[in-house]
Design a protein around this motif. Structure first.
Motif, PDB file in Angstrom:
ATOM      1  N   GLN A 169      52.190  48.650  49.217  1.00  0.00           N
ATOM      2  CA  GLN A 169      52.208  47.482  48.338  1.00  0.00           C
ATOM      3  C   GLN A 169      53.292  47.605  47.269  1.00  0.00           C
ATOM      4  OE1 GLN A 169      51.063  46.300  45.104  1.00  0.00           O
ATOM      5  NE2 GLN A 169      51.061  48.371  44.240  1.00  0.00           N
ATOM      6  N   HIS A 170      53.646  48.827  46.864  1.00  0.00           N
ATOM      7  CA  HIS A 170      54.737  48.996  45.898  1.00  0.00           C
ATOM      8  C   HIS A 170      56.087  48.779  46.572  1.00  0.00           C
ATOM      9  CE1 HIS A 170      56.663  50.300  42.209  1.00  0.00           C
ATOM     10  NE2 HIS A 170      57.506  50.995  42.963  1.00  0.00           N
ATOM     11  N   LEU A 171      56.251  49.336  47.762  1.00  0.00           N
ATOM     12  CA  LEU A 171      57.511  49.164  48.480  1.00  0.00           C
ATOM     13  C   LEU A 171      57.814  47.696  48.724  1.00  0.00           C
ATOM     14  CD1 LEU A 171      57.365  52.027  51.160  1.00  0.00           C
ATOM     15  CD2 LEU A 171      58.324  52.077  48.850  1.00  0.00           C
TER      16      LEU A 171
ATOM     17  N   VAL B 119      55.507  38.858  55.748  1.00  0.00           N
ATOM     18  CA  VAL B 119      54.057  39.006  55.897  1.00  0.00           C
ATOM     19  C   VAL B 119      53.745  40.497  55.984  1.00  0.00           C
ATOM     20  CG1 VAL B 119      53.674  36.766  57.017  1.00  0.00           C
ATOM     21  CG2 VAL B 119      54.242  38.756  58.413  1.00  0.00           C
ATOM     22  N   TYR B 120      52.453  40.835  55.916  1.00  0.00           N
ATOM     23  CA  TYR B 120      52.020  42.232  56.001  1.00  0.00           C
ATOM     24  C   TYR B 120      52.795  43.110  55.016  1.00  0.00           C
ATOM     25  CZ  TYR B 120      49.938  40.506  60.319  1.00  0.00           C
ATOM     26  OH  TYR B 120      49.224  39.767  61.231  1.00  0.00           O
ATOM     27  N   ALA B 121      52.746  42.682  53.735  1.00  0.00           N
ATOM     28  CA  ALA B 121      53.389  43.439  52.649  1.00  0.00           C
ATOM     29  C   ALA B 121      54.876  43.670  52.913  1.00  0.00           C
ATOM     30  CB  ALA B 121      52.676  44.768  52.421  1.00  0.00           C
ATOM     31  N   GLY B 122      55.515  42.703  53.572  1.00  0.00           N
ATOM     32  CA  GLY B 122      56.941  42.792  53.822  1.00  0.00           C
ATOM     33  C   GLY B 122      57.325  43.624  55.027  1.00  0.00           C
ATOM     34  N   ASN B 123      56.325  44.098  55.788  1.00  0.00           N
ATOM     35  CA  ASN B 123      56.624  44.926  56.957  1.00  0.00           C
ATOM     36  C   ASN B 123      57.022  44.106  58.182  1.00  0.00           C
ATOM     37  OD1 ASN B 123      56.119  47.758  56.145  1.00  0.00           O
ATOM     38  ND2 ASN B 123      54.132  46.921  55.584  1.00  0.00           N
ATOM     39  N   ALA B 124      56.851  42.801  58.099  1.00  0.00           N
ATOM     40  CA  ALA B 124      57.269  41.911  59.187  1.00  0.00           C
ATOM     41  C   ALA B 124      57.772  40.609  58.572  1.00  0.00           C
ATOM     42  CB  ALA B 124      56.113  41.638  60.150  1.00  0.00           C
TER      43      ALA B 124
END
Length: 310
Positions: free
Chosen positions: A265-267, A127-132
């Motif tokens: 968003q790219h990461l 979630v959260y653009a892969g940050n969590a």
């Protein structure tokens, strides 16, 4: 416990993302069945039958299933859905088009883009653009799941000997019709399955530079070409090349980011790559926070030097 994998295919062979989805189904446990829905798709069913760990292939063959219209695919899936504890599909455009309809008709919550299986009812997803990473537990009797292909190592496409069983296709829903398809034909490896990806960002400055700087490097590495959203929005390349949260998720063995600053968003779309090489003139660029190797300097000088040295 039985798991049904909705295969992605071209009526001739099974696409790579299906192999990753079968891997996720095997981690859940129990028998794994693969569903092929198409027209004149016996070759695809035979291909699926060879996948390691698959115990049965179901083939529904009808003209109105040829192009995978979600309304028709959904109806056939629903006809057998209650025979399974888990229904899985790749988290691709095709998979995401079908599974929400199936989940809604079954009155269950879809579990989207899982990256790990903790138990038959508990999964992890970003979630959260892969940050969590959130851990999701479902008590639904049938779990409808999309699988992020890059998170699971693909099972072997060979070694299996599953039986192929014919399945009656549900009638054409008549709710939609196929008008046409424009397909971008590339001489390079497919972006989502390539082992090496070379991506360019806004730092390249133009579509001409994108071609003249990145294509020779990609040719040397036999790599797929990708791009950041900024490069796509600037018109350097079409959105078929976009890597990121709103583009394609990739996890190649080698990812080369050229002139990409590294927006969140790219990461989210490439940070699971095995080795990341970043080339950027800004040493404070966020891309260096995930890079294994970083080159700070003028990409217009560095990249041609790399190509000439290969």
């Amino acid at each position: 416990m039985r798991n049904l994998v909705i295969a992605e295919h071209d009526n001739v062979s099974v696409k790579a993302a299906t192999l990753n989805t079968v891997a996720a189904a095997q981690k859940i446990g129990g028998d794994v069945h693969v569903l092929i829905l198409g027209h004149n798709a016996k070759a695809a069913a035979d291909s699926a039958a060879k996948i390691a760990g698959v115990s049965k292939v179901l083939l529904a063959d009808a003209p109105h299933l040829e192009v995978g219209l979600a309304e028709n695919v959904e109806a056939t899936v629903l006809s057998i859905a209650r025979n399974y504890s888990h229904i899985l599909a790749p988290a691709t455009a095709a998979g995401k088009n079908v599974t929400p309809r199936v989940a809604a008709k079954l009155d269950v919550a879809q579990i989207s883009e899982i990256t790990a299986v903790n138990s038959p009812d508990t999964f992890e997803r970003p979630v959260y653009a892969g940050n969590a990473i959130v851990t999701v537990q479902s008590v639904d009797p049938i779990k409808v799941i999309t699988v992020r292909p890059t998170a699971f190592d693909a099972v072997s496409a060979h070694g299996g000997n599953a039986v192929v069983e014919r399945l009656d296709a549900s009638a054409d829903s008549g709710l939609s019709q196929f008008v046409g398809r424009e397909v971008t034909k590339l001489d390079r490896p497919e972006l989502t399955s390539a082992k090496i990806v070379v991506s360019g960002g806004r730092g390249l400055g133009s579509s001409e530079s994108f071609a003249s700087i990145l294509e020779p490097l990609a040719d040397k590495l036999n790599a797929a070409l990708g791009a950041s959203r900024a490069a796509v929005d600037a018109g350097y390349v079409s959105n078929d090349y976009q890597v990121g949260q709103t583009g394609k998720i990739v996890a190649p063995h080698l990812y080369v980011a050229v002139g990409i600053s590294g927006a969140i968003q790219h990461l989210a779309g490439m940070k699971d790559s095995k080795v990341i090489v970043a080339i950027n003139k800004d040493e404070e660029a966020p891309i260096f926070s995930v890079a294994d190797y970083g080159l700070v300097g003028d990409l217009f000088q560095i990249v041609p030097e790399l190509v000439s040295s290969m």
